[in-house]
Design an enzyme around this catalytic site. Structure first.
Site, short mmCIF file in Angstrom:
data_model
loop_
_atom_site.label_atom_id
_atom_site.label_comp_id
_atom_site.label_asym_id
_atom_site.label_seq_id
_atom_site.Cartn_x
_atom_site.Cartn_y
_atom_site.Cartn_z
N VAL A 167 3.95 -5.33 -10.97
CA VAL A 167 3.15 -4.16 -11.31
C VAL A 167 3.75 -2.89 -10.71
O VAL A 167 3.76 -1.83 -11.34
CB VAL A 167 1.68 -4.33 -10.85
CG1 VAL A 167 0.86 -3.07 -11.11
CG2 VAL A 167 1.03 -5.53 -11.53
N CYS A 168 4.29 -3.01 -9.50
CA CYS A 168 4.79 -1.85 -8.76
C CYS A 168 5.80 -1.00 -9.55
O CYS A 168 5.64 0.22 -9.60
CB CYS A 168 5.38 -2.28 -7.42
SG CYS A 168 4.19 -3.11 -6.35
N PRO A 169 6.82 -1.61 -10.18
CA PRO A 169 7.76 -0.74 -10.88
C PRO A 169 7.14 -0.01 -12.07
O PRO A 169 7.54 1.11 -12.38
CB PRO A 169 8.88 -1.68 -11.34
CG PRO A 169 8.33 -3.05 -11.22
CD PRO A 169 7.24 -3.01 -10.19
#
Length: 187
Positions: free
Chosen positions: A46-48
């Site tokens: 999810v972070c990128p």
């Protein structure tokens, strides 16, 4: 206790920014608006998507006088490696702070002690270094950078127009409210 209305606590951290390693302290959050975006870890899922979305709004945020900082408990070296190897992260022009000591994550009260990782926390900080908005999401819920832009505009409006407040879904140029006895029960 809420962090709203509190000053950013002192810290010193290393960061990766535009091909260089730099040092960042609480002093960087003074004199301009800042968005600090905590996320769990580099090389994840999810972070990128969130960080790329934030980059897609970076020019707009810069036009609003805002600097953006992303933070995870990874090192600044790991941020560089991720920047060098991820198509989404290679676009990032804002500052990527490493927090391996977890001090910054603790200062902002987003450290998941059990995992040793930061929760998804977004903080809007005014030019005095005072936290004006906080959003914390569970690990599986990504954030929308458009919301950050809207909140910045509202925070800037309220700061520049004492006595006025921005209602829900307020957009730049729309009507605001002037709290008074006359408004009680009429909204």
């Amino acid at each position: 206790m809420s962090l709203i209305g509190t000053e950013v606590k002192p810290f010193k951290a290393h960061a990766y920014h535009n091909g260089e390693f730099i040092e960042v302290t609480e002093a960087n959050f003074k004199g301009k608006w800042s968005v600090v975006c905590f996320y769990p870890a580099d090389f994840t899922f999810v972070c990128p998507t969130e960080l790329e979305d934030l980059q897609n709004q970076y020019a707009t945020l810069k036009e609003l006088g805002v600097e953006v900082y992303s933070v995870s408990t990874d090192t600044h070296f790991t941020h560089k490696a991720w920047h060098d190897h991820s198509e989404a992260i290679s676009k990032i022009e804002y500052i990527m702070i490493g927090d391996p000591s977890q001090k910054l994550s603790r200062n902002f009260e987003v450290l998941n002690e059990e995992e040793g990782l930061a929760d998804r926390g977004t903080f809007i900080i005014d030019p005095d270094g005072i936290i004006q908005a906080v959003e914390i999401n569970a690990g599986g819920i990504g954030r929308d950078a458009n919301t950050v832009v809207s909140k910045i505009k509202a925070a800037q409006y309220v700061r520049n127009n004492p006595g006025e407040v921005c209602p829900a879904k307020w957009e730049e140029g729309a009507a605001t409210l002037k709290p008074s006895l006359d408004l009680v029960g009429k909204i």
